[in-house]
Motif scaffolding. Structure first.
Motif, PDB file in Angstrom:
ATOM      1  N   TYR A 189       0.843  -1.202   0.000  1.00  0.00           N
ATOM      2  CA  TYR A 189       0.000   0.000   0.000  1.00  0.00           C
ATOM      3  C   TYR A 189       0.876   1.248   0.000  1.00  0.00           C
ATOM      4  CZ  TYR A 189       0.967   0.478   5.041  1.00  0.00           C
ATOM      5  OH  TYR A 189       1.571   0.624   6.262  1.00  0.00           O
ATOM      6  N   ASN A 190       0.251   2.384  -0.350  1.00  0.00           N
ATOM      7  CA  ASN A 190       0.941   3.675  -0.409  1.00  0.00           C
ATOM      8  C   ASN A 190       1.929   3.739  -1.573  1.00  0.00           C
ATOM      9  OD1 ASN A 190       1.579   6.350   0.713  1.00  0.00           O
ATOM     10  ND2 ASN A 190       3.525   5.453   1.329  1.00  0.00           N
ATOM     11  N   SER A 191       1.650   3.007  -2.656  1.00  0.00           N
ATOM     12  CA  SER A 191       2.561   3.034  -3.804  1.00  0.00           C
ATOM     13  C   SER A 191       2.168   4.151  -4.770  1.00  0.00           C
ATOM     14  CB  SER A 191       2.535   1.689  -4.535  1.00  0.00           C
ATOM     15  OG  SER A 191       1.393   1.575  -5.351  1.00  0.00           O
ATOM     16  N   GLU A 192       2.938   4.260  -5.845  1.00  0.00           N
ATOM     17  CA  GLU A 192       2.712   5.314  -6.837  1.00  0.00           C
ATOM     18  C   GLU A 192       1.661   4.944  -7.879  1.00  0.00           C
ATOM     19  OE1 GLU A 192       7.071   7.292  -7.273  1.00  0.00           O
ATOM     20  OE2 GLU A 192       6.989   5.129  -7.580  1.00  0.00           O
ATOM     21  N   GLU A 193       1.176   3.713  -7.835  1.00  0.00           N
ATOM     22  CA  GLU A 193       0.199   3.269  -8.827  1.00  0.00           C
ATOM     23  C   GLU A 193      -1.155   3.963  -8.611  1.00  0.00           C
ATOM     24  OE1 GLU A 193       1.018   1.380 -11.279  1.00  0.00           O
ATOM     25  OE2 GLU A 193       3.045   0.928 -10.556  1.00  0.00           O
ATOM     26  N   GLU A 194      -1.852   4.250  -9.715  1.00  0.00           N
ATOM     27  CA  GLU A 194      -3.125   4.971  -9.631  1.00  0.00           C
ATOM     28  C   GLU A 194      -4.197   4.198  -8.863  1.00  0.00           C
ATOM     29  OE1 GLU A 194      -4.528   6.268 -13.397  1.00  0.00           O
ATOM     30  OE2 GLU A 194      -2.776   7.528 -13.834  1.00  0.00           O
ATOM     31  N   TYR A 195      -4.138   2.877  -8.929  1.00  0.00           N
ATOM     32  CA  TYR A 195      -5.145   2.065  -8.255  1.00  0.00           C
ATOM     33  C   TYR A 195      -4.907   1.954  -6.751  1.00  0.00           C
ATOM     34  CZ  TYR A 195      -1.438  -1.433  -8.845  1.00  0.00           C
ATOM     35  OH  TYR A 195      -0.239  -2.090  -8.842  1.00  0.00           O
ATOM     36  N   ASP A 196      -3.716   2.361  -6.304  1.00  0.00           N
ATOM     37  CA  ASP A 196      -3.361   2.185  -4.895  1.00  0.00           C
ATOM     38  C   ASP A 196      -3.960   3.327  -4.072  1.00  0.00           C
ATOM     39  OD1 ASP A 196      -2.262   1.816  -2.389  1.00  0.00           O
ATOM     40  OD2 ASP A 196      -0.307   1.252  -3.152  1.00  0.00           O
ATOM     41  N   THR A 197      -5.126   3.070  -3.517  1.00  0.00           N
ATOM     42  CA  THR A 197      -5.857   4.028  -2.697  1.00  0.00           C
ATOM     43  C   THR A 197      -6.256   3.363  -1.378  1.00  0.00           C
ATOM     44  OG1 THR A 197      -7.987   3.331  -3.599  1.00  0.00           O
ATOM     45  CG2 THR A 197      -6.815   5.114  -4.774  1.00  0.00           C
ATOM     46  N   PRO A 198      -6.650   4.143  -0.365  1.00  0.00           N
ATOM     47  CA  PRO A 198      -7.174   3.539   0.864  1.00  0.00           C
ATOM     48  C   PRO A 198      -8.370   2.629   0.596  1.00  0.00           C
ATOM     49  CG  PRO A 198      -6.663   5.849   1.238  1.00  0.00           C
ATOM     50  CD  PRO A 198      -6.506   5.608  -0.243  1.00  0.00           C
ATOM     51  N   GLU A 199      -9.182   2.988  -0.399  1.00  0.00           N
ATOM     52  CA  GLU A 199     -10.349   2.165  -0.725  1.00  0.00           C
ATOM     53  C   GLU A 199      -9.925   0.777  -1.221  1.00  0.00           C
ATOM     54  OE1 GLU A 199     -11.419   6.406  -0.844  1.00  0.00           O
ATOM     55  OE2 GLU A 199      -9.848   5.245  -1.854  1.00  0.00           O
ATOM     56  N   PHE A 200      -8.926   0.764  -2.107  1.00  0.00           N
ATOM     57  CA  PHE A 200      -8.465  -0.516  -2.639  1.00  0.00           C
ATOM     58  C   PHE A 200      -7.744  -1.325  -1.567  1.00  0.00           C
ATOM     59  CE2 PHE A 200      -5.332  -2.947  -5.400  1.00  0.00           C
ATOM     60  CZ  PHE A 200      -6.266  -3.898  -5.778  1.00  0.00           C
ATOM     61  N   ILE A 217      -7.743  -6.121   2.186  1.00  0.00           N
ATOM     62  CA  ILE A 217      -7.622  -6.731   3.513  1.00  0.00           C
ATOM     63  C   ILE A 217      -8.964  -7.302   3.975  1.00  0.00           C
ATOM     64  CG2 ILE A 217      -5.652  -5.295   4.154  1.00  0.00           C
ATOM     65  CD1 ILE A 217      -7.531  -3.649   5.938  1.00  0.00           C
ATOM     66  N   ASN A 218     -10.066  -6.687   3.523  1.00  0.00           N
ATOM     67  CA  ASN A 218     -11.390  -7.203   3.875  1.00  0.00           C
ATOM     68  C   ASN A 218     -11.647  -8.543   3.178  1.00  0.00           C
ATOM     69  OD1 ASN A 218     -14.032  -6.980   5.100  1.00  0.00           O
ATOM     70  ND2 ASN A 218     -14.828  -6.513   3.056  1.00  0.00           N
ATOM     71  N   GLU A 219     -11.300  -8.638   1.903  1.00  0.00           N
ATOM     72  CA  GLU A 219     -11.444  -9.892   1.169  1.00  0.00           C
ATOM     73  C   GLU A 219     -10.644 -11.012   1.832  1.00  0.00           C
ATOM     74  OE1 GLU A 219     -12.905 -10.814  -2.359  1.00  0.00           O
ATOM     75  OE2 GLU A 219     -14.207  -9.607  -1.076  1.00  0.00           O
ATOM     76  N   LEU A 220      -9.427 -10.699   2.206  1.00  0.00           N
ATOM     77  CA  LEU A 220      -8.552 -11.703   2.792  1.00  0.00           C
ATOM     78  C   LEU A 220      -9.011 -12.100   4.193  1.00  0.00           C
ATOM     79  CD1 LEU A 220      -5.177 -10.164   1.577  1.00  0.00           C
ATOM     80  CD2 LEU A 220      -6.289 -12.216   0.681  1.00  0.00           C
ATOM     81  N   ASN A 221      -9.498 -11.128   4.949  1.00  0.00           N
ATOM     82  CA  ASN A 221      -9.997 -11.450   6.284  1.00  0.00           C
ATOM     83  C   ASN A 221     -11.228 -12.339   6.211  1.00  0.00           C
ATOM     84  OD1 ASN A 221     -11.991 -10.328   8.741  1.00  0.00           O
ATOM     85  ND2 ASN A 221      -9.883 -10.766   9.348  1.00  0.00           N
ATOM     86  N   LYS A 222     -12.081 -12.107   5.239  1.00  0.00           N
ATOM     87  CA  LYS A 222     -13.259 -12.958   5.076  1.00  0.00           C
ATOM     88  C   LYS A 222     -12.862 -14.395   4.755  1.00  0.00           C
ATOM     89  CE  LYS A 222     -15.392 -10.306   2.027  1.00  0.00           C
ATOM     90  NZ  LYS A 222     -16.414  -9.830   1.056  1.00  0.00           N
ATOM     91  N   LEU A 223     -11.713 -14.548   4.090  1.00  0.00           N
ATOM     92  CA  LEU A 223     -11.226 -15.887   3.753  1.00  0.00           C
ATOM     93  C   LEU A 223     -10.448 -16.526   4.904  1.00  0.00           C
ATOM     94  CD1 LEU A 223     -10.129 -15.154   0.089  1.00  0.00           C
ATOM     95  CD2 LEU A 223     -11.952 -16.719   0.776  1.00  0.00           C
ATOM     96  N   ILE A 240     -12.011  -2.921  14.390  1.00  0.00           N
ATOM     97  CA  ILE A 240     -10.811  -2.099  14.244  1.00  0.00           C
ATOM     98  C   ILE A 240     -10.781  -1.332  12.926  1.00  0.00           C
ATOM     99  CG2 ILE A 240      -8.293  -2.188  14.022  1.00  0.00           C
ATOM    100  CD1 ILE A 240      -8.381  -4.609  15.948  1.00  0.00           C
ATOM    101  N   PHE A 241     -11.157  -2.004  11.824  1.00  0.00           N
ATOM    102  CA  PHE A 241     -11.017  -1.393  10.501  1.00  0.00           C
ATOM    103  C   PHE A 241     -12.321  -0.868   9.901  1.00  0.00           C
ATOM    104  CE2 PHE A 241      -7.329  -4.269  10.754  1.00  0.00           C
ATOM    105  CZ  PHE A 241      -6.320  -3.361  10.479  1.00  0.00           C
TER     106      PHE A 241
END
Length: 380
Positions: free
Chosen positions: A271-282, A287-293, A348-349
């Motif tokens: 996270y916090n990279s220079e890529e356009e898709y890298d946002t707090p939302e993404f 992390i939500n997808e992974l936590n559900k798994l 927490i999140f």
């Protein structure tokens, strides 16, 4: 060799005083290389922590012919430059060579500051030698690569600059010490290797627990590979969910892994990279997808690969959200991994990305209030 006489050189290997989770593999190979030529080799770790894998500081010689100084991340720049200057003062007549990640990424800066032109990339001569584990007598694992490089060449990744070519190492097992309990592989994309099946055969024969700690490519993980790996002692099973190109693949890989009995699954999340898709939302989505798994999540904060700044902030991220996230990982989780169950995660999140940002900012404000309160007590 001079007129048929072998001249032994005094060689010093130096690791600067930054913190590192692992011993310097490059210097360990250089040690074996020079000892194989009959040279006398010393190794020193600047500001060595207590019990650094059993490392014992040497009594430095009055004269060294050759000094190798390694480097790690670009934000260790100050440690490396100070270290180089120190040994330039102590041994003005020695030949000093500088290599490693920082040296490869920012060679001009090092040359400007020290006058030394660094070596970029791998040192081919030393790569042919196994690590000198005698430097770290209490190390409990062997370190090696079955492959170098990665065909993916992701923009945010340093690997294409350090190891631009993807190639297979046929004899990696020579790096494995009998006395070590485990093997740690630093491959960047093992599942791409044409030698994957042969490597699995070797791992079954060795019978040691092992870890590919850079993670496996979820896009190449399938039932056949899961079944084969289940017959070995891989532990834990690591993946990454860094970009949208992995979405869908990572969920499938985790489900397949669980089907074949892998219970300790850990996923890196950049996270916090220079890529356009890298946002707090993404980030929250991942992390939500992974936590559900039900898998452990290891958030990894990005820093530009050509910058010496420690606290770089992407224009798509808020500094208070970043600070709040860091505080959460420090105070709520051990080992920097999100492991709590579903209820703890949501508490927490938050239940969505908006709540996530709000909660992180509140934690930052709470931290700021505590800091002010402590300062007021000191003043009074």
């Amino acid at each position: 060799m001079h007129d048929g006489v072998i001249i032994m050189r005094n060689v010093l290997l130096v690791e600067p005083g930054y913190k590192s989770l692992y011993p310097p593999l490059g210097l360990m190979r250089i040690s074996s290389w020079h000892k194989g030529m009959g040279d006398d080799v010393d190794f020193i770790k600047e500001n060595a922590p207590q019990n650094y894998f059993g490392y014992v500081p040497p009594i430095l010689k009055e004269k060294y012919d050759l000094i190798y100084i390694t480097s790690l991340f670009t934000y260790h720049y100050t440690y490396v430059i100070d270290c180089i200057r120190k040994y330039q003062r102590l041994y003005p007549h020695a030949e000093i060579k500088v290599g490693g990640i920082l040296a490869t990424l920012l060679p001009d800066l090092i040359e400007r500051e020290t006058g030394i032109t660094p070596h970029k990339g791998l040192l081919d001569e030393a790569e042919k030698y196994p690590p000198d584990y005698s430097l770290f007598p209490k190390l409990r694992y062997s370190i090696t690569f079955t492959t170098r490089g990665c065909p993916r060449k992701c923009k945010y990744c340093v690997v294409p600059k350090i190891e631009p070519k993807f190639f297979v190492r046929e004899d990696w097992e020579r790096d494995i010490a009998k006395q070590h309990e485990r093997i740690i592989f630093w491959d960047n994309n093992w599942l791409y290797s044409p030698n994957f099946y042969e490597d699995v055969r070797k791992l079954k024969k060795l019978g040691k627990p092992y870890d590919f700690n850079q993670g496996l490519d979820c896009r190449l993980f399938d039932e056949e590979k899961a079944k084969l790996l289940r017959q070995t002692k891989i532990y834990p099973l690591r993946f990454a969910f860094d970009s949208p190109s992995q979405d869908g693949y990572i969920q499938k890989a985790i489900k397949v892994a669980k089907k074949y009995g892998f219970n300790d699954i850990r996923v890196y999340v950049l996270y916090n990279s220079e890529e356009e898709y890298d946002t707090p939302e993404f980030f929250y989505y991942r992390i939500n997808e992974l936590n559900k798994l039900g898998v452990a999540v290891y958030p990894m904060r990005y820093r530009p690969i050509d910058s010496t700044r420690t606290h770089w902030i992407s224009p798509r991220w808020d500094k208070d959200v970043l600070r709040g996230l860091k505080l959460v990982m420090v105070f709520f989780y051990k080992g920097g991994m999100i492991k709590k169950g579903r209820d703890g995660f949501l508490r927490i999140f938050g239940e969505n990305s908006e709540e996530f940002e709000q909660k992180m900012k509140k934690i930052k404000e709470y931290d700021r209030a505590l800091w002010r309160k402590k300062n007021e007590k000191r003043r009074s």
